[in-house]
Motif scaffolding. Structure first.
Motif, PDB file in Angstrom:
ATOM      1  N   CYS A 134     -29.533   2.377  -9.468  1.00 30.72           N
ATOM      2  CA  CYS A 134     -28.268   2.062 -10.147  1.00 30.72           C
ATOM      3  C   CYS A 134     -27.393   1.233  -9.219  1.00 30.72           C
ATOM      4  CB  CYS A 134     -27.509   3.336 -10.537  1.00 30.72           C
ATOM      5  SG  CYS A 134     -28.348   4.359 -11.771  1.00 30.72           S
ATOM      6  N   ARG A 135     -26.420   0.563  -9.813  1.00 34.92           N
ATOM      7  CA  ARG A 135     -25.437  -0.209  -9.049  1.00 34.92           C
ATOM      8  C   ARG A 135     -24.099  -0.163  -9.781  1.00 34.92           C
ATOM      9  NH1 ARG A 135     -28.303  -5.929 -10.421  1.00 34.92           N
ATOM     10  NH2 ARG A 135     -27.669  -6.042 -12.603  1.00 34.92           N
ATOM     11  N   ALA A 136     -23.032  -0.183  -9.001  1.00 28.67           N
ATOM     12  CA  ALA A 136     -21.673  -0.194  -9.560  1.00 28.67           C
ATOM     13  C   ALA A 136     -20.900  -1.313  -8.886  1.00 28.67           C
ATOM     14  CB  ALA A 136     -20.980   1.139  -9.328  1.00 28.67           C
ATOM     15  N   GLN A 143      -2.581  -1.833  -9.915  1.00 32.00           N
ATOM     16  CA  GLN A 143      -2.422  -0.649  -9.083  1.00 32.00           C
ATOM     17  C   GLN A 143      -3.134   0.532  -9.737  1.00 32.00           C
ATOM     18  OE1 GLN A 143       1.603   0.500  -8.274  1.00 32.00           O
ATOM     19  NE2 GLN A 143       1.002   2.080  -6.844  1.00 32.00           N
ATOM     20  N   ASP A 144      -4.070   1.117  -9.018  1.00 38.17           N
ATOM     21  CA  ASP A 144      -4.834   2.283  -9.476  1.00 38.17           C
ATOM     22  C   ASP A 144      -5.665   2.017 -10.727  1.00 38.17           C
ATOM     23  OD1 ASP A 144      -3.810   3.824  -7.390  1.00 38.17           O
ATOM     24  OD2 ASP A 144      -2.070   4.410  -8.570  1.00 38.17           O
ATOM     25  N   GLN A 145      -5.957   0.755 -11.031  1.00 40.30           N
ATOM     26  CA  GLN A 145      -6.805   0.449 -12.179  1.00 40.30           C
ATOM     27  C   GLN A 145      -7.867  -0.561 -11.769  1.00 40.30           C
ATOM     28  OE1 GLN A 145      -4.650  -0.581 -15.694  1.00 40.30           O
ATOM     29  NE2 GLN A 145      -3.428   1.281 -15.664  1.00 40.30           N
ATOM     30  N   PHE A 146      -9.098  -0.299 -12.220  1.00 36.02           N
ATOM     31  CA  PHE A 146     -10.236  -1.110 -11.827  1.00 36.02           C
ATOM     32  C   PHE A 146     -11.080  -1.459 -13.042  1.00 36.02           C
ATOM     33  CE2 PHE A 146      -9.060   1.617  -8.347  1.00 36.02           C
ATOM     34  CZ  PHE A 146      -9.110   0.794  -7.250  1.00 36.02           C
ATOM     35  N   ASP A 147     -11.718  -2.615 -12.988  1.00 31.38           N
ATOM     36  CA  ASP A 147     -12.789  -2.939 -13.925  1.00 31.38           C
ATOM     37  C   ASP A 147     -14.073  -2.548 -13.207  1.00 31.38           C
ATOM     38  OD1 ASP A 147     -11.251  -4.047 -15.994  1.00 31.38           O
ATOM     39  OD2 ASP A 147     -11.126  -5.955 -14.929  1.00 31.38           O
ATOM     40  N   MET A 148     -14.930  -1.803 -13.888  1.00 30.10           N
ATOM     41  CA  MET A 148     -16.159  -1.321 -13.263  1.00 30.10           C
ATOM     42  C   MET A 148     -17.337  -1.660 -14.159  1.00 30.10           C
ATOM     43  SD  MET A 148     -14.923   2.362 -11.920  1.00 30.10           S
ATOM     44  CE  MET A 148     -13.230   2.525 -11.374  1.00 30.10           C
TER      45      MET A 148
END
Length: 154
Positions: A134-136, A143-148
């Protein structure tokens, strides 16, 4: 060989290792919910004389893999992958080996979607037994928000 050529070659090797193979192994995307709505969260039972409250919605902060359900706390350490402009990658390149080395009876691999600044809320999902890697990839959106982007291959 220049440092730049060496780094470029190393990146090509890593990217090549992550691409589908001739044996038909393809990457499959698994998406965690971006947040857990406020109304879906429950406050814990408070001790006598106290009231428990739930704050606002909990946003996705990170992804983890576990050997067995996350509440068993058998976290699988990722390897650092390539980093780019505003993005970083974590790799779990050999999950079959992780399963084989475990002395525990439950050798299932679980994805943990971790929410809130302190990681206090987790949504877990068991992955297919034939997942081999797997990979992320993380990109900070605010701030405190990510696209993953999380992907696994069989």
């Amino acid at each position: 060989m220049t440092r730049r050529a060496f780094i470029r070659g190393a990146l090509l090797l890593v990217i090549g290792a992550l691409m589908p193979t001739a044996h038909g192994a393809t990457w499959r995307r698994i998406t965690c919910p971006a947040s857990i709505p406020h109304e879906s969260m429950r406050a814990p039972k408070a001790p006598q004389g106290w009231q428990a409250f739930v704050g606002g919605p909990a946003h996705l902060q990170r992804l983890d893999l576990y050997l067995g359900p996350p509440d068993q706390l058998r976290w699988i350490r990722p390897q650092d992958g390539p980093r780019g402009k505003g993005a970083s990658t974590e790799l779990w390149p050999d999950l079959k080996k992780e399963r084989m080395q475990s002395a525990m009876p439950d050798r299932s691999i679980w994805l943990a979607c971790v929410y809130g600044r302190q990681g206090s809320t987790i949504l877990g999902r068991r992955l297919d037994d034939d997942v081999s890697a797997c990979r992320a990839t993380y990109r900070q959106r605010g701030q405190d928000q990510f696209d993953m982007d999380f992907q696994c291959k069989r």
